[in-house]
Design an enzyme around this catalytic site. Structure first.
Site, short mmCIF file in Angstrom:
data_model
loop_
_atom_site.label_atom_id
_atom_site.label_comp_id
_atom_site.label_asym_id
_atom_site.label_seq_id
_atom_site.Cartn_x
_atom_site.Cartn_y
_atom_site.Cartn_z
N ARG A 297 -3.21 -14.74 -0.64
CA ARG A 297 -2.27 -14.33 0.42
C ARG A 297 -2.92 -14.57 1.77
NH1 ARG A 297 1.03 -9.04 2.51
NH2 ARG A 297 2.87 -9.80 1.43
N ASN B 116 -3.84 -10.23 6.84
CA ASN B 116 -3.66 -8.94 7.51
C ASN B 116 -4.92 -8.32 8.13
OD1 ASN B 116 -1.02 -9.24 6.86
ND2 ASN B 116 -1.05 -7.88 5.09
N GLY C 115 9.20 -6.58 0.24
CA GLY C 115 8.41 -5.36 0.34
C GLY C 115 9.27 -4.12 0.48
N TYR D 214 -8.05 -8.17 7.02
CA TYR D 214 -9.10 -7.64 6.16
C TYR D 214 -10.22 -8.69 6.02
CZ TYR D 214 -5.68 -4.04 5.83
OH TYR D 214 -4.79 -3.04 6.19
N HIS E 254 -6.68 -11.25 -1.58
CA HIS E 254 -6.13 -10.82 -0.29
C HIS E 254 -6.96 -11.44 0.83
CE1 HIS E 254 -4.19 -8.62 2.75
NE2 HIS E 254 -4.17 -7.41 2.23
N ASN F 34 -4.02 -5.34 12.89
CA ASN F 34 -5.48 -5.15 12.85
C ASN F 34 -6.23 -6.00 13.88
OD1 ASN F 34 -5.69 -3.07 10.95
ND2 ASN F 34 -5.56 -4.49 9.21
N THR G 192 0.85 -1.19 0.00
CA THR G 192 0.00 0.00 0.00
C THR G 192 0.89 1.24 0.00
OG1 THR G 192 -1.88 -1.05 1.06
CG2 THR G 192 -1.64 1.31 1.42
C1 PHB Z 1 -1.96 -0.74 5.12
O1 PHB Z 1 -2.49 0.13 4.42
O2 PHB Z 1 -1.35 -0.47 6.15
C2 PHB Z 1 -2.04 -2.15 4.70
C3 PHB Z 1 -2.79 -2.49 3.61
C4 PHB Z 1 -2.87 -3.81 3.22
C5 PHB Z 1 -2.18 -4.77 3.94
C6 PHB Z 1 -1.41 -4.42 5.01
C7 PHB Z 1 -1.33 -3.10 5.39
O3 PHB Z 1 -2.27 -6.03 3.60
#
Ligand code: PHB
Length: 377
Positions: free
Chosen positions: A241, A192, A332, A194, A189, A249, A36
Site C-alpha cells: 500500500r 500514510n 473503508g 509510517y 504498509h 502525518n 485501524t
Molecule cells: C490511524 O490509526 O489513524 C491510522 C493507522 C494506519 C493508517 C492510517 C491511519 O494507515
C-alpha cells in the site's frame, strides 16, 4: 429490488466481474480497506472474540485487508492496535482467519511499522521512536492511552545504517507469523507516513547513506522488505500500500510522479501481485481529488493488479474500473457501517451512515452492531 435489475444488467456491472489477484480468485471487486479500529485485547494487543465477529461479518468483501498490525513492539504507535509478533497474537488472529474462511471470505494481514509516529510511552523500555532522519513531523499526533488521549509525536532518532537489517527482519518475522496465523496473504504498509513511507518520501528522509538521497536510495529499504516478505509468502500472495500524495502525518514528496513511477517499476520487477494506492484521503491529500498524473505513472510502471482507494462510491468505482483506471477498489468508512456492503452495492440498496465517534476504540457499539440488509430490502 432485484426485479428492477435484470440479470443482463447485473452481469454487466463492472464491480461484480470476478478477478484473479495473484493466487486469490475473487468473486467481485468490492474489497475491504485496512482500518485501524483500536480494539485489540489488553494486555498484549491480542485479537479478541469481538474482533473475530467484526471480520466474520465482513467476509462478503472480495477480500479483506486487515487493520494495520505492528510487526514488532518497536513498530507500535498507538494504544490498542493489534500485533503479529507474539504467540498469543498469532493464536488470536488464527481465530479471525478461521471465521472469515468459514464464512467464505479471504483475508490478508497488513504488516505495519509506524517509525516516528509513536511515543516513548508505547515503546519497549521507553525508547525514542525511530525514523530515517531526526525530523519531527508537523502536526502528527498519536493516541497513547485513554487518560492522555491524542498527543504530539516527538523528534525521532535516526536509524543507524547497521540497524536497517533489523527492520527488514521485523517485517520478515511478521510475515512468517501471518503465515502461521492462517492468512491468505499479506499487504506491506508503505503508506500514510509510517516507517516505509518515511523512507520513500523526500520531506522525511535526508539520509546520506545508501538509504537516502536519490530516489533509488529512498526506495531501497521498502524493496528490501518486499524481498524478505516474498521470501516467506511468494509473490502471488504479497501486495503493498502506498499514498503518493497523502499529507497525513506531516508527509510530502517533492516529485511524486517520479518517486512513485520508479517505485512502481521496481515493484513490478519483484513480481508482487498488487499495489493498493491511497488516491484520496479524508486524513489529508496534497492533490485535489485523485492525482491522475501519479496514477498514470504507477499504472505505466506496475502491470499487475491496481487497487484504488480513497472516498470511492460504488458508481465511481464502476466508472473507473470500466475505464481501466483501477482493477478493483477498497472501501473503508462504508465498510465500517455496512458489513454487507457488496450485497448493498449489488442490489443498489441504501447504505447505513457511519458514526465517526466510534471509529477508534471502545466496545461493540459502532463496531459489530451495524445492521445488515433484511431479505426484503
Ligand atoms: C490511524 O490509526 O489513524 C491510522 C493507522 C494506519 C493508517 C492510517 C491511519 O494507515
Amino acid at each position: 429490488m432485484s426485479s428492477s435489475h435484470p440479470e443482463a444488467n447485473r452481469m454487466a456491472d463492472p464491480l461484480f466481474e470476478p478477478i484473479q489477484v495473484g493466487d486469490l480468485s475473487l468473486p467481485h471487486r468490492v474489497a475491504m480497506a485496512p482500518l485501524t479500529r483500536s480494539r485489540a485485547g489488553q494486555p498484549g494487543d491480542v485479537p479478541t472474540d469481538m474482533n473475530v465477529e467484526y471480520y466474520r461479518q465482513r467476509a462478503g468483501a472480495a477480500f479483506i485487508i486487515s487493520e494495520a498490525t505492528q510487526v514488532s513492539p518497536q513498530g507500535k504507535g498507538y494504544a490498542f492496535t493489534p500485533g503479529i509478533h507474539s504467540q498469543a497474537q498469532i493464536d488470536g488472529w488464527r481465530k479471525v482467519t478461521a471465521a472469515v474462511h468459514e464464512a467464505g471470505g479471504k483475508i490478508v494481514l497488513q504488516l505495519w511499522h509506524v517509525g516516528r509516529i509513536s511515543r516513548p510511552e508505547l515503546q519497549p523500555d521507553g525508547a525514542t521512536p525511530v525514523a530515517p532522519s531526526a525530523i519531527k513531523p508537523e502536526g502528527a499526533q498519536t493516541y497513547i492511552s485513554n487518560e492522555s488521549g491524542m498527543v504530539d509525536v516527538l523528534e525521532p532518532r535516526a536509524l543507524a545504517t547497521d540497524e536497517i537489517p533489523g527492520i527488514v527482519e521485523q517485517f520478515r518475522r511478521g510475515a512468517e507469523n501471518a503465515l502461521k496465523a492462517g492468512f491468505d496473504g499479506v499487504e506491506i504498509h508503505a503508506a500514510n507516513g509510517y516507517l516505509l513511507d518515511q523512507f520513500i518520501r523526500s520531506n522525511s528522509n535526508t539520509r546520506t547513506d545508501a538509504y537516502g538521497g536519490s530516489v533509488e536510495n529512498r526506495l531501497r529499504l521498502p524493496l528490501e522488505v518486499v524481498k524478505a516478505v516474498t521470501d516467506v509468502w511468494g509473490t502471488e500472495r504479497t501486495g503493498i500500500r502506498v499514498s503518493p500524495t497523502g499529507s497525513f502525518n506531516g508527509m510530502h514528496d517533492d516529485d511524486p510522479v517520479t518517486t512513485f513511477g520508479l517505485f512502481a517499476e521496481r515493484l513490478n520487477e519483484t513480481g508482487i501481485a498488487f499495489i493498493e494506492v491511497v488516491e484520496d484521503s479524508f486524513q489529508g491529500n496534497h492533490a485535489s481529488g485523485r492525482p491522475e498524473p501519479v496514477i498514470d505513472a504507477i499504472r505505466a510502471g506496475f502491470t499487475r493488479t491496481y487497487i484504488g482507494n480513497g472516498a470511492y462510491t460504488a458508481d465511481e468505482a464502476r466508472e473507473r474500473i470500466a475505464a481501466g483506471r483501477c482493477d478493483l477498489a477498497t472501501f473503508g468508512r462504508p465498510m465500517i457501517a455496512n458489513p454487507d456492503l457488496p450485497e448493498r452495492f449489488k442490489r443498489h440498496a441504501a447504505l447505513n451512515e457511519w458514526d465517526s465517534s466510534s471509529f477508534y476504540g471502545g466496545d461493540e457499539h459502532g463496531y459489530i452492531d451495524y445492521p445488515f440488509l433484511a431479505e426484503s430490502d
